[in-house]
Design a protein around this motif. Structure first.
Motif, PDB file in Angstrom:
ATOM      1  N   ARG A  92       0.809  -1.222   0.000  1.00  0.00           N
ATOM      2  CA  ARG A  92       0.000   0.000   0.000  1.00  0.00           C
ATOM      3  C   ARG A  92       0.840   1.270   0.000  1.00  0.00           C
ATOM      4  N   PHE A  93       1.929   1.267   0.780  1.00  0.00           N
ATOM      5  CA  PHE A  93       2.641   2.519   1.006  1.00  0.00           C
ATOM      6  C   PHE A  93       4.038   2.584   0.390  1.00  0.00           C
ATOM      7  N   SER A  94       4.680   1.450   0.120  1.00  0.00           N
ATOM      8  CA  SER A  94       6.090   1.469  -0.250  1.00  0.00           C
ATOM      9  C   SER A  94       6.293   1.971  -1.677  1.00  0.00           C
ATOM     10  N   ALA A  95       7.367   2.755  -1.853  1.00  0.00           N
ATOM     11  CA  ALA A  95       7.742   3.252  -3.182  1.00  0.00           C
ATOM     12  C   ALA A  95       8.844   2.407  -3.802  1.00  0.00           C
ATOM     13  N   ALA A  96       9.261   1.339  -3.135  1.00  0.00           N
ATOM     14  CA  ALA A  96      10.348   0.499  -3.643  1.00  0.00           C
ATOM     15  C   ALA A  96       9.823  -0.463  -4.708  1.00  0.00           C
ATOM     16  N   PRO A  97      10.706  -0.931  -5.590  1.00  0.00           N
ATOM     17  CA  PRO A  97      10.288  -1.924  -6.597  1.00  0.00           C
ATOM     18  C   PRO A  97       9.756  -3.208  -5.985  1.00  0.00           C
ATOM     19  N   THR A  98      10.094  -3.453  -4.720  1.00  0.00           N
ATOM     20  CA  THR A  98       9.644  -4.677  -4.045  1.00  0.00           C
ATOM     21  C   THR A  98       8.226  -4.573  -3.497  1.00  0.00           C
ATOM     22  N   ALA A  99       7.562  -3.418  -3.674  1.00  0.00           N
ATOM     23  CA  ALA A  99       6.241  -3.213  -3.067  1.00  0.00           C
ATOM     24  C   ALA A  99       5.257  -4.301  -3.488  1.00  0.00           C
ATOM     25  N   GLY A 100       5.264  -4.648  -4.776  1.00  0.00           N
ATOM     26  CA  GLY A 100       4.317  -5.644  -5.266  1.00  0.00           C
ATOM     27  C   GLY A 100       4.505  -7.011  -4.644  1.00  0.00           C
ATOM     28  N   ALA A 101       5.727  -7.268  -4.153  1.00  0.00           N
ATOM     29  CA  ALA A 101       6.023  -8.548  -3.490  1.00  0.00           C
ATOM     30  C   ALA A 101       5.945  -8.416  -1.979  1.00  0.00           C
ATOM     31  N   GLY A 102       5.248  -7.389  -1.503  1.00  0.00           N
ATOM     32  CA  GLY A 102       5.120  -7.198  -0.065  1.00  0.00           C
ATOM     33  C   GLY A 102       6.414  -6.754   0.596  1.00  0.00           C
ATOM     34  N   GLY A 103       7.326  -6.193  -0.202  1.00  0.00           N
ATOM     35  CA  GLY A 103       8.589  -5.694   0.338  1.00  0.00           C
ATOM     36  C   GLY A 103       9.652  -6.756   0.513  1.00  0.00           C
ATOM     37  N   ARG A 104       9.398  -7.983   0.086  1.00  0.00           N
ATOM     38  CA  ARG A 104      10.324  -9.085   0.335  1.00  0.00           C
ATOM     39  C   ARG A 104      11.620  -8.923  -0.461  1.00  0.00           C
ATOM     40  N   LEU A 105      12.738  -9.000   0.257  1.00  0.00           N
ATOM     41  CA  LEU A 105      14.072  -8.971  -0.343  1.00  0.00           C
ATOM     42  C   LEU A 105      14.654 -10.376  -0.346  1.00  0.00           C
ATOM     43  N   ASP A 106      15.630 -10.607  -1.232  1.00  0.00           N
ATOM     44  CA  ASP A 106      16.390 -11.846  -1.193  1.00  0.00           C
ATOM     45  C   ASP A 106      17.409 -11.785  -0.063  1.00  0.00           C
ATOM     46  N   TRP A 107      18.113 -12.900   0.142  1.00  0.00           N
ATOM     47  CA  TRP A 107      19.154 -12.929   1.175  1.00  0.00           C
ATOM     48  C   TRP A 107      20.195 -11.837   0.901  1.00  0.00           C
ATOM     49  N   LEU A 108      20.560 -11.106   1.964  1.00  0.00           N
ATOM     50  CA  LEU A 108      21.567 -10.044   1.871  1.00  0.00           C
ATOM     51  C   LEU A 108      22.675 -10.299   2.883  1.00  0.00           C
ATOM     52  N   PRO A 109      23.957 -10.301   2.467  1.00  0.00           N
ATOM     53  CA  PRO A 109      25.043 -10.292   3.452  1.00  0.00           C
ATOM     54  C   PRO A 109      25.027  -8.962   4.199  1.00  0.00           C
ATOM     55  N   LEU A 110      25.023  -8.998   5.507  1.00  0.00           N
ATOM     56  CA  LEU A 110      24.998  -7.750   6.271  1.00  0.00           C
ATOM     57  C   LEU A 110      26.250  -6.914   6.030  1.00  0.00           C
ATOM     58  N   ALA A 111      27.342  -7.557   5.637  1.00  0.00           N
ATOM     59  CA  ALA A 111      28.564  -6.801   5.360  1.00  0.00           C
ATOM     60  C   ALA A 111      28.385  -5.856   4.180  1.00  0.00           C
ATOM     61  N   ASN A 112      27.374  -6.096   3.332  1.00  0.00           N
ATOM     62  CA  ASN A 112      27.138  -5.231   2.181  1.00  0.00           C
ATOM     63  C   ASN A 112      26.393  -3.952   2.554  1.00  0.00           C
ATOM     64  N   LEU A 113      25.918  -3.869   3.785  1.00  0.00           N
ATOM     65  CA  LEU A 113      25.140  -2.722   4.231  1.00  0.00           C
ATOM     66  C   LEU A 113      25.960  -1.851   5.168  1.00  0.00           C
ATOM     67  N   PRO A 114      25.689  -0.532   5.212  1.00  0.00           N
ATOM     68  CA  PRO A 114      26.343   0.318   6.206  1.00  0.00           C
ATOM     69  C   PRO A 114      26.080  -0.211   7.611  1.00  0.00           C
ATOM     70  N   ALA A 115      27.049  -0.070   8.476  1.00  0.00           N
ATOM     71  CA  ALA A 115      26.935  -0.637   9.820  1.00  0.00           C
ATOM     72  C   ALA A 115      25.709  -0.127  10.567  1.00  0.00           C
ATOM     73  N   ALA A 116      25.381   1.161  10.382  1.00  0.00           N
ATOM     74  CA  ALA A 116      24.242   1.723  11.108  1.00  0.00           C
ATOM     75  C   ALA A 116      22.945   1.014  10.734  1.00  0.00           C
ATOM     76  N   ILE A 117      22.788   0.649   9.454  1.00  0.00           N
ATOM     77  CA  ILE A 117      21.588  -0.058   9.012  1.00  0.00           C
ATOM     78  C   ILE A 117      21.667  -1.531   9.407  1.00  0.00           C
ATOM     79  N   ALA A 118      22.840  -2.136   9.229  1.00  0.00           N
ATOM     80  CA  ALA A 118      23.007  -3.550   9.561  1.00  0.00           C
ATOM     81  C   ALA A 118      22.701  -3.818  11.033  1.00  0.00           C
ATOM     82  N   GLN A 119      23.166  -2.936  11.904  1.00  0.00           N
ATOM     83  CA  GLN A 119      22.956  -3.143  13.336  1.00  0.00           C
ATOM     84  C   GLN A 119      21.484  -3.028  13.709  1.00  0.00           C
TER      85      GLN A 119
END
Length: 391
Positions: free
Chosen positions: A198-225
């Motif tokens: 309903r609200f998300s502007a991301a391309p994943t909105a149609g899939a309910g926001g579901r992402l594939d597996w992500l290595p946390l090392a690929n994300l900034p520490a502030a977001i990963a934590q």
């Protein structure tokens, strides 16, 4: 170096005769039109979100409040401290302070503008520590948790869902309020997926926001934590990134206890292209690598294509979230700026084994995180008590 030059290739406006007249008075300190123009240019070079002039005036007002408070507390910074801060900031672009200043000067930005920016930040850091440092309890439990979190994100993959709420210029507070309401009320994957559709502007909105597996090392520490701190099915607090506010729901965690702690750096291209599906499809078909994009940008203004390499924690949050999903040569077109579609291509990702942090290093990190949480309220207190007016 050439890539940085591309990003800094901006033309400075002609200085008006009234640039050195006062624009705003903050207590007994003055902000001039020249300082606003210089800071606005600086923010453009840094690609900061928002209207550059409005954000420049806001930032300079806050700097004056910080400087006044530091003076009240008898705090100063040495030339060596300022130089160290300038080198640290320039190092985020893989430059020395001298090289960074040289690039700024090409954009019409004086070295003093950079120095004043760094100096105000250092003074504020000292003021916050002077005000709160003795009031922050750090327990052994705090340190044990932080030690575990500092290593585990680099040995983990997470399965998460996202909900991205746009925060256009001037609507940041409304977007944050909506995100906070959703964070407080959503519970479980089904409810989150419904809200994402309903609200998300991301391309994943149609899939309910579901992402594939992500290595946390690929994300900034502030977001990963923030993601790592969640229980399965729990929704994160709002995370502000340029132009948006993001919520995450944790679905699963895959643990690799044998993995070494890693530091990740990424190199990526950003190509500003027309927001036209056919043109984007043409570029996708013609470009398999970042090198191929140079041919696509031939004849266009230099700032339409930039290639940047940085540690993942120095990458803007919105870009970092997109790059985290890409492999080398893959493209994202989820972001926009100034009427253009931001075509992001991952040029490469490097992982370097890091030694585990010491307990003293972790203690300092925990202190700094808690101080950051107190600093904004401190600044708002100073703003409320200040006399801010046009001369």
């Amino acid at each position: 170096m050439a890539a940085v030059a591309l990003g800094l290739a901006l033309t400075a406006p002609v200085l008006a005769q009234d640039l050195f007249t006062p624009r705003l008075q903050v207590n007994d300190r003055v902000i001039t039109n020249y300082e606003v123009a210089q800071r606005a240019l600086f923010l453009r070079v840094l690609r900061a979100p928002g209207n550059p002039e409005e954000e420049a005036l806001k930032a300079l007002t806050e700097d004056r409040l910080r400087q006044t408070e530091a003076e009240r507390l008898g705090l100063t910074v040495t030339d060596a401290e300022v130089l160290g801060g300038m080198n640290e900031f320039a190092g985020r672009a893989n430059l020395t302070s001298e090289q960074f200043i040289s690039e700024l000067e090409k954009a019409g930005i004086a070295a003093e503008t950079f120095r004043d920016f760094v100096s105000a930040g250092l003074l504020w850091r000292k003021a916050v520590r002077a005000r709160f440092l003795g009031q922050i309890p750090i327990s052994d439990v705090d340190l044990d948790r932080a030690l575990e979190a500092s290593a585990r994100p680099r040995a983990l993959q997470v399965l998460a869902s996202e909900l991205v709420i746009p925060a256009p210029e001037g609507q940041e507070d409304a977007a944050m309020a909506r995100a906070q309401e959703l964070s407080d009320t959503l519970s479980g994957e089904a409810a989150f997926a419904s809200a994402a559709r309903r609200f998300s502007a991301a391309p994943t909105a149609g899939a309910g926001g579901r992402l594939d597996w992500l290595p946390l090392a690929n994300l900034p520490a502030a977001i990963a934590q923030k993601i790592l701190a969640l229980d399965t099915g729990e929704v994160s607090d709002p995370i502000a990134v340029p132009g948006a506010v993001v919520l995450f729901l944790l679905r699963d965690v895959a643990m690799d206890t044998k993995a070494e702690p890693l530091s990740v750096s990424v190199e990526w291209a950003e190509f500003l292209v027309p927001d036209d599906a056919a043109e984007i499809a043409r570029i996708r078909a013609a470009a398999d690598s970042c090198t191929d994009l140079y041919a696509q940008a031939k004849g266009l203004p230099e700032d339409r294509l930039t290639v940047t390499k940085a540690g993942i924690d120095q990458v803007p949050g919105d870009v970092a979230l997109e790059l985290a999903r890409l492999d080398r040569g893959e493209i994202s077109t989820a972001l926009t700026r100034g009427g253009y579609r931001r075509l992001l291509m991952l040029c490469g990702r490097e992982q370097v084994v890091e030694p585990p942090p010491t307990r003293d290093q972790i203690r300092e990190q925990v202190i700094n995180q808690k101080l950051e949480g107190l600093a904004q309220g401190y600044l708002e207190e100073l703003r409320s008590a200040a006399i801010i007016r046009e001369p």
